[in-house]
Structure formats: C-alpha cells, structure tokens
Design a protein around this motif. Structure first.
Motif, PDB file in Angstrom:
ATOM      1  N   GLY A  75      56.703  69.183  58.993  1.00 46.51           N
ATOM      2  CA  GLY A  75      55.655  68.178  59.094  1.00 46.51           C
ATOM      3  C   GLY A  75      54.718  68.476  60.253  1.00 46.51           C
ATOM      4  N   VAL A  76      55.286  68.912  61.363  1.00 49.26           N
ATOM      5  CA  VAL A  76      54.479  69.294  62.529  1.00 49.26           C
ATOM      6  C   VAL A  76      53.568  70.473  62.182  1.00 49.26           C
ATOM      7  N   MET A  77      54.089  71.403  61.393  1.00 53.52           N
ATOM      8  CA  MET A  77      53.298  72.577  61.028  1.00 53.52           C
ATOM      9  C   MET A  77      52.095  72.221  60.153  1.00 53.52           C
ATOM     10  N   THR A  78      52.144  71.078  59.488  1.00 50.65           N
ATOM     11  CA  THR A  78      51.015  70.681  58.630  1.00 50.65           C
ATOM     12  C   THR A  78      49.950  69.902  59.385  1.00 50.65           C
ATOM     13  N   LEU A  79      50.236  69.466  60.598  1.00 47.46           N
ATOM     14  CA  LEU A  79      49.287  68.631  61.334  1.00 47.46           C
ATOM     15  C   LEU A  79      47.962  69.359  61.546  1.00 47.46           C
ATOM     16  N   GLY A  80      46.882  68.601  61.389  1.00 50.12           N
ATOM     17  CA  GLY A  80      45.553  69.157  61.610  1.00 50.12           C
ATOM     18  C   GLY A  80      44.871  69.647  60.359  1.00 50.12           C
TER      19      GLY A  80
END
Length: 203
Positions: free
Chosen positions: A180-185
């Motif tokens: 989920g963090v990797m998808t941020l932005g």
C-alpha cells in the motif's frame, strides 16, 4: 327461417378456425416483438451488443502488455515525440520489477517508533527488483504527505523504513502495509511515460 339459421351456424363454424389462427398469429407477433424489445432493452442496460452485431475484443490479455500499449498510443499521438530517445524496453524492464515486487517478494513488517520497517526479500531476479523499486520509491516520495522514507540493502533485498510526522497516521500506515505504501502518490503512470520517452524519472 330454419335455412337461415343453419346457414348462419355453418358460417360461424367455418370462421372459427380462421379467427383462432388469426389470434394465434397476432399473439405470436406480439410475443416476438416483446422479445426483441426486451433483448434490445437488456443489451442497452448491460452495455452489450445484440448477437447480430460483430463483437470486437478489447482486452489485450496481459496487464503489463496493456500498460505498454497505452504508453505507445500516447507517444504515437504526440507529434513532439522524439523517437530517437524512446526506450520501450526500459519500460518493460520496469514493469517486470513491479511484477516481481508485487507478487514474488516476501515481506516482513515490524512496528518501530513513529513508523514501520518493511524487510523485503526474494530470490534471483526478485532481489534486484526489490532494491531498484524501493530505492526509486523512497527517492521520489520522501517527505510527501508527511512520510519519511529510508532504504538499506540487506542480503536478498532491502529494508524500507517509513516514518510518520503525525501519530494519527500510524494506523493508516499499518493498514497500508508495504505494498500500500508503494502505491502512494500514484506517480507510476507518469514515470512509465518518462521511462518510455528516454528520461530518467528516478534521478
């Protein structure tokens, strides 16, 4: 008088099959019309085409192929595209890294003070995919939305440490987890176009 009654009766008897046949034909035509109307309404409602229309396939069959196809279409539509710099192979390699990290990496999460530490590892090509993806993501997103990123290589992969500036974001970080963090932005789409155009978006 009796002859008249007999003639009238005969006429009624003879006309009964004709009337029945006419009623049957009328009912059949009405049902057929209703069926066609229902079919047309159903096709309009679900977005499909009637069976008489020729179907045209839309799915490319593979998500990475679809992403590349989309980028190529954008480049072709842009008259300013510099084809001497275009590098679709670089985009394909990046998509392979994304696939490795998303589906083939092993992730261990550990809560730390003000954040989480994600140890991400894998075998073979997955190891380098992890290092490239985590390093690029941290460099691009560091400081965005109050999140701070640090990356350190370890055997088999890398550690991504994510720290929040607000304690209230810890729960969000916990729910997002590593991927989920990797998808941020949502920056990946722009980077795909940049890569394909021969740029270095992560530097």
């Amino acid at each position: 008088m009796s002859r008249y009654i007999l003639a009238l009766t005969a006429a009624i008897v003879c006309s009964t099959p004709v009337l029945a046949q006419t009623q049957t034909q009328t009912q059949t035509q009405t049902q057929t019309t209703q069926h066609h109307d229902h079919s047309a309404t159903q096709h309009a409602a679900d977005g499909t085409k009637p069976s008489s229309a020729k179907a045209v396939p839309r799915e490319p069959g593979q998500s990475a192929f679809a992403a590349i196809q989309e980028i190529v279409a954008i480049l072709e539509a842009d008259p300013e595209t510099d084809w001497s710099r275009v590098d679709i192979e670089a985009l394909r390699n990046h998509l392979a890294d994304m696939d490795n990290v998303t589906l083939r990496a092993d992730v261990k999460s550990l809560p730390v003070e003000d954040g989480y530490r994600f140890t991400v590892t894998g075998d073979g090509d997955v190891t380098n995919s992890i290092r490239r993806m985590l390093t690029a993501h941290a460099a691009t997103m560091n400081g965005t939305h109050g999140f701070r990123y640090e990356v350190a290589e370890v055997p088999g992969g890398a550690i991504l440490s994510v720290y929040v500036s607000k304690p209230s974001d810890l729960q969000k970080l916990s729910g997002l987890g590593f991927i989920g963090v990797m998808t941020l932005g949502a920056h990946h789409q722009e980077h795909h176009l940049a890569l394909a155009s021969g740029q270095s978006p992560h530097h």
